[in-house]
Design an enzyme around this catalytic site. Structure first.
Site, mmCIF file in Angstrom:
data_model
loop_
_atom_site.group_PDB
_atom_site.id
_atom_site.type_symbol
_atom_site.label_atom_id
_atom_site.label_comp_id
_atom_site.label_asym_id
_atom_site.label_seq_id
_atom_site.Cartn_x
_atom_site.Cartn_y
_atom_site.Cartn_z
ATOM 1 N N HIS A 37 -55.992 55.554 -81.538
ATOM 2 C CA HIS A 37 -56.698 55.217 -82.779
ATOM 3 C C HIS A 37 -56.247 53.859 -83.303
ATOM 4 O O HIS A 37 -57.075 53.030 -83.711
ATOM 5 C CB HIS A 37 -56.419 56.272 -83.856
ATOM 6 C CG HIS A 37 -56.971 57.626 -83.564
ATOM 7 N ND1 HIS A 37 -56.183 58.709 -83.247
ATOM 8 C CD2 HIS A 37 -58.252 58.082 -83.536
ATOM 9 C CE1 HIS A 37 -56.936 59.769 -83.052
ATOM 10 N NE2 HIS A 37 -58.202 59.421 -83.219
ATOM 11 N N GLN A 61 -69.619 69.728 -85.927
ATOM 12 C CA GLN A 61 -69.586 69.352 -84.523
ATOM 13 C C GLN A 61 -68.721 70.293 -83.699
ATOM 14 O O GLN A 61 -68.516 70.079 -82.501
ATOM 15 C CB GLN A 61 -69.121 67.909 -84.347
ATOM 16 C CG GLN A 61 -67.674 67.613 -84.683
ATOM 17 C CD GLN A 61 -67.373 66.127 -84.633
ATOM 18 O OE1 GLN A 61 -67.824 65.353 -85.488
ATOM 19 N NE2 GLN A 61 -66.611 65.705 -83.638
#
Length: 281
Positions: A37, A61
């Site tokens: 990240h 999701q």
């Protein structure tokens, strides 16, 4: 670094940056941050005036409620990592009502069929959930550039298509996979692996590198058979392995010299589902 927990204060911040003609780089996350990240924000820092992160575990999701429940939530630690990186100007940590003001409903998108391949086949509605929250984040963050890791290559292609479908003026950047020393693709799920499981998981990347050597030398059906043989072991379960066209994401059994191909693999190690992929030379 500023931290925002509600839509109104965050919107005022974004509006002030836009009024000052600042370019905004953005990478959304579901938290449990790692060096992969941070590499997104490092690149964004070089290309934008302002860099924004977001942390939101998106319920729509997840197809498996247990997977949602087990997803690691380490917000305070994530904030410290972002501060220490010195790459991020603001992090947005919205509540569910900020992302879903009209109720927890997924929108439906036409992604041209790529949503039905691979992860889409295994997780119906997954990419509608991804698209719903990313569209909302894009409309709130108003980025000029957005950054996504290639580990989730199908998701990257979905986001590219989303921007086309919605006609958003956002440039999407794919960032190469960040790996641990063993080659294991960095993932928030890795923290759920035991030391022995993490060591065994290095086989995933090793296998992809071997596939890259085999490609165009051995037939694709034979490659698939060899990969299946590699994972005939008690500590790991091969969910799927395939080679697909990078543009259409459709699986292929033959290759053409004028197309680009990528190998995709999903392996279950204990109760942790690991995904990886590699562009094939």
């Amino acid at each position: 670094m500023q931290v925002f927990y509600d839509r109104d204060s965050f919107s005022r911040y974004i509006d002030s940056q836009k009024e000052n003609s600042k370019t905004i780089g953005f990478a959304p996350t579901m938290g449990a941050l790692h060096a992969g990240h941070i590499s997104l924000y490092e690149l964004a820092r070089k290309e934008n005036d302002i860099v924004v992160s977001s942390i939101f575990v998106n319920p729509t999701q997840f197809n498996n409620p247990q997977d949602l429940e087990k997803y690691p939530r380490t917000v305070e630690n994530d904030i410290e990592k972002l501060k220490n990186s010195n790459f991020v100007d603001a992090v947005y940590i919205p509540g569910t009502e900020d992302m879903y003001p009209d109720g927890m409903n997924r929108k439906h998108y036409d992604f041209g069929g790529i949503e039905n391949e691979m992860e889409g086949a295994a997780r119906p509605g997954h990419f509608d959930g991804v698209g719903t929250v990313v569209e909302e984040l894009f409309r709130q963050v108003k980025p000029d550039n957005a950054y996504f890791g290639e580990k989730d290559f199908q998701q990257l292609k979905i986001i590219e298509r989303l921007v086309e479908v919605l006609n958003l003026n956002i440039k999407i950047h794919g960032v190469k996979i960040h790996r641990e020393e063993s080659g294991l693709a960095m993932s928030s799920r890795n923290m759920r692996l035991s030391r022995e499981e993490k060591k065994a998981s290095a086989m995933i990347y090793k296998t992809l590198r071997t596939v890259d050597d085999w490609f165009r030398v051995i037939s694709i059906p034979e490659i698939k058979k060899r990969v299946e043989d590699i994972f005939r072991r008690d500590d790991m379960e091969l969910e799927y392995f395939l080679i697909a066209d990078e543009d259409t994401l459709k699986e292929t059994d033959i290759f053409s010299a004028d197309k680009n191909y990528r190998a995709f693999i999903v392996v279950n190690v204990g109760d942790v589902r690991l995904i990886d992929n590699m562009h094939l030379k």
